[in-house]
Design a protein around this motif. Sequence first.
Motif, short mmCIF file in Angstrom:
data_model
loop_
_atom_site.label_atom_id
_atom_site.label_comp_id
_atom_site.label_asym_id
_atom_site.label_seq_id
_atom_site.Cartn_x
_atom_site.Cartn_y
_atom_site.Cartn_z
N CYS A 305 0.89 -1.11 -0.12
CA CYS A 305 0.06 0.06 -0.01
C CYS A 305 1.02 1.24 0.05
O CYS A 305 0.55 2.37 -0.66
CB CYS A 305 -1.16 0.19 1.25
SG CYS A 305 -2.32 -1.16 1.01
N LEU A 323 -7.03 5.83 -5.36
CA LEU A 323 -6.42 5.20 -4.29
C LEU A 323 -7.11 5.29 -2.88
O LEU A 323 -7.42 4.15 -2.32
CB LEU A 323 -4.93 5.93 -4.14
CG LEU A 323 -4.25 5.36 -2.91
CD1 LEU A 323 -3.19 4.38 -3.48
CD2 LEU A 323 -3.31 6.65 -2.57
N ALA A 326 -10.95 3.48 -3.35
CA ALA A 326 -10.56 1.91 -3.27
C ALA A 326 -10.10 1.49 -1.70
O ALA A 326 -10.57 0.47 -1.35
CB ALA A 326 -9.61 1.38 -4.34
N ASN A 327 -9.30 2.32 -1.30
CA ASN A 327 -8.92 1.93 0.16
C ASN A 327 -10.29 2.11 1.01
O ASN A 327 -10.40 1.02 1.94
CB ASN A 327 -7.71 2.67 0.56
CG ASN A 327 -7.15 2.32 1.92
OD1 ASN A 327 -6.82 1.33 2.19
ND2 ASN A 327 -7.27 3.39 3.02
N ILE A 348 -7.01 -2.13 -4.46
CA ILE A 348 -6.45 -0.96 -4.64
C ILE A 348 -5.65 -0.72 -6.01
O ILE A 348 -5.98 0.08 -6.86
CB ILE A 348 -5.61 -0.32 -3.55
CG1 ILE A 348 -6.56 -0.17 -2.32
CG2 ILE A 348 -5.15 1.05 -3.91
CD1 ILE A 348 -5.72 -0.03 -1.15
N THR A 373 -14.80 4.59 -8.70
CA THR A 373 -14.02 3.62 -7.93
C THR A 373 -14.70 2.70 -6.88
O THR A 373 -14.49 1.36 -6.86
CB THR A 373 -12.66 4.39 -7.00
OG1 THR A 373 -12.17 5.15 -8.17
CG2 THR A 373 -11.82 3.43 -6.55
N VAL A 377 -14.81 -1.61 -7.07
CA VAL A 377 -14.12 -2.30 -6.31
C VAL A 377 -15.24 -3.13 -5.59
O VAL A 377 -15.17 -4.30 -5.21
CB VAL A 377 -13.61 -1.32 -4.98
CG1 VAL A 377 -12.89 -2.36 -3.82
CG2 VAL A 377 -12.39 -0.74 -5.50
#
Length: 382
Positions: A305, A323, A326-327, A348, A373, A377
Amino acid sequence: MSKTISILGSTGSIGCQTLQVIDIARDEWEINYLTVNSKIDELEKQILLYNPRGVAISDPHYYREFKKSTLFKGEILCGEEGVCEAAGDSRNTIVMSSLVGFSGVMPTLSAIESGAILALANKETLVSAGEIITKAAKQKNVPILAVDSEHSAILQCLTGEDSSEIEKIILTASGGPFRQLPLEEFGEITLAQALRHPNWSMGNKITIDSATLMNKGFEVIEAKWLFDLSPEKIDVVVHPQSIIHSLVQFIDGSVKAQLGTPDMRVPIAFALNYPHHIAMNFPRLDLLSIGNLSFYPPDLQKFPCLQLAFDALKVGGTATAILNAANEIAVQEFLGEKIKFTDIPKLIAKALDNIQNVPHPSLDEIANADAETRAYVRKEMH
Ligand code: MG
């Protein structure tokens, strides 16, 4: 003279500790708004203790529940708009933005546009929309005072210094609970293990981010925007004791560090009273009982990460918003025990590979990247 504060996310870890810092000099503070997402019982307790002028509850369901049962006579605002209204209220002299995740972006912008001093604990705001947030703050001539311990350390090291003389900054990382775990065992990490941070007591989301080192990746991005530094000038060093909170190296090779016990009330108090240190009697740093400080390079194989964050920062545009989004979803799913710890960086990376990047995005483009995103995901998981 008293200062007027609104606290966004007042029942979270940073919100509660902000109120503890306010307690030290209670008569100097007027509480304007307290905002929460859903914890209305805890909000009622804070209302009794702090007598705010108004409150905002962002989840409409809990807003209705609160309205039904409360005896509170002040203003009661609802939804994200309500939180933005509280953040942008012209009576605020300072706003503590301690919301979690992308939900912090709009209220933080409202606070900046109102001209209030911004104490920023919501790092996802700078990760997703750093360019827009820092530009708005510059236009309004509003200081952004980071509440993160690392960035508070850098701010303290830079007091009286010329930022053009910075050679690089060094962010320290505790390394989290899995620093010494062999790579082969990462697939078996449980939620309970990931929630056990060795040094800092924090909310669940940031505790998982600390275990993956995404938190440090976010802090690199945060530092880029706060101190206007290129990514090459930002280093990360693992320092398991969390005593040195970060360092600045100057062009003559001189290095300044800021040290202290790991206690978030110190950076909170510094942001609320900037540029002053106020008298507090929390436990002191005892160098003799610590004995040794140690340092290691971050292991990017165990903690991909951190690399993903550096990569996204170099790409720029909406990459850091992708980023972050997605996290957020991956961590949410890990907290719900739906995915494995090692799935977090995989999801991610996939999102960053597959979602179109937009350079110098507008706020709408960032919001679109965020939504796209999240949908991507979620679809990848099912
Ligand atoms: Mg930090």
